[in-house]
Scaffold this active site. Structure first.
Site, PDB file in Angstrom:
ATOM      1  N   CYS A  35      -0.274  -6.543  -1.849  1.00  0.00           N
ATOM      2  CA  CYS A  35       0.237  -5.483  -2.718  1.00  0.00           C
ATOM      3  C   CYS A  35      -0.120  -5.808  -4.172  1.00  0.00           C
ATOM      4  O   CYS A  35      -0.274  -6.973  -4.536  1.00  0.00           O
ATOM      5  CB  CYS A  35       1.762  -5.415  -2.552  1.00  0.00           C
ATOM      6  SG  CYS A  35       2.609  -4.248  -3.633  1.00  0.00           S
ATOM      7  N   GLY A  36      -0.232  -4.793  -4.983  1.00  0.00           N
ATOM      8  CA  GLY A  36      -0.464  -5.009  -6.408  1.00  0.00           C
ATOM      9  C   GLY A  36       0.654  -5.793  -7.068  1.00  0.00           C
ATOM     10  O   GLY A  36       0.460  -6.419  -8.112  1.00  0.00           O
TER      11      GLY A  36
END
Length: 181
Positions: A35-36
Site C-alpha cells: 500500500c502507499g
C-alpha cells in the site's frame, strides 16, 4: 464493553484474548504490505520503541480488503514486516476489517470512533478522498474502515479514545499517546 471483550488470532495462529493487554495504551491498526501507506510501519515501530516501556502496545491487523494489497500468507506478512521495517510489535492473522465479514473488534472500534472524513486540506487526504469518491464510492459510506492504516487509540481501560485515518501519519498521534501514558 471494551476492547478486552474480544479475541483474535495472532499471526502465528495462536488465539489470544485482548484482555492480556489490560492496563496498556493501545494503537490498533489495520495494515497492508503493498500500500502507499505501508511506510507507516517504520514510524509505528519507532513509536512502539519510544513508548513501549511506558505501557504502549501496537496491535497490527493485516487485511487484504483494500485493493488486494496484502496478498501473501501470514508468514509472508510477518517476514515482510520484520525484514523491511524491523517490526517487533504484535501482528495478528490476516483479518477482515469492514463489511459483513469484519472481525467484531473492528465493528466495535468503528462504532466507538465513527468516520469523521479525511482532511482534504492535506495532499494525502485530498488524494485518497478523490480516489475513493471516483473509484470506490461505497467505501466512503458509513463509519467503517476506509483504507489500510486506519489507527485507533485505546486508553488503559480499553476505551476507544480517537481514530486516525490512513492519511494521518503515526507521529500525529504522539501528543494523544502521551496524554494517556
Amino acid at each position: 464493553m471494551s476492547v478486552y471483550t474480544f479475541e483474535a488470532e495472532k499471526i502465528n495462529g495462536e488465539a489470544v484474548s485482548l484482555e492480556q493487554y489490560k492496563g496498556k495504551v493501545l494503537i490498533i491498526v489495520n495494515t497492508a504490505s503493498k500500500c502507499g501507506f505501508t511506510p507507516q510501519y517504520s514510524d509505528l515501530q519507532k513509536i512502539y520503541e519510544q513508548y513501549k516501556d511506558q505501557g504502549l502496545e501496537i496491535l497490527g491487523f493485516p487485511s487484504n480488503q483494500f485493493g488486494e494489497q496484502e496478498p501473501g500468507s501470514n508468514s509472508d506478512v510477518q517476514s515482510f514486516c520484520q525484514i523491511n521495517y524491523g517490526v517487533t510489535f504484535p501482528l495478528f492473522a490476516k483479518t477482515d476489517v469492514r463489511e459483513d465479514s469484519a472481525h467484531p473488534l473492528f465493528s466495535y472500534l468503528t462504532e466507538q470512533a465513527p468516520f469523521q472524513g479525511f482532511n482534504v486540506s492535506e495532499p494525502s487526504g485530498k488524494m485518497l478522498n478523490a480516489f475513493l469518491s471516483e473509484k470506490l464510492p461505497q467505501l466512503l459510506e458509513g463509519d467503517s474502515i476506509k483504507w489500510n492504516f486506519t489507527k485507533f487509540l485505546v486508553d488503559r481501560e480499553g476505551r476507544v479514545v480517537k481514530r486516525f485515518e490512513s492519511t494521518q501519519e503515526p507521529n500525529d498521534m504522539k501528543a494523544d499517546i502521551e496524554k494517556l501514558l
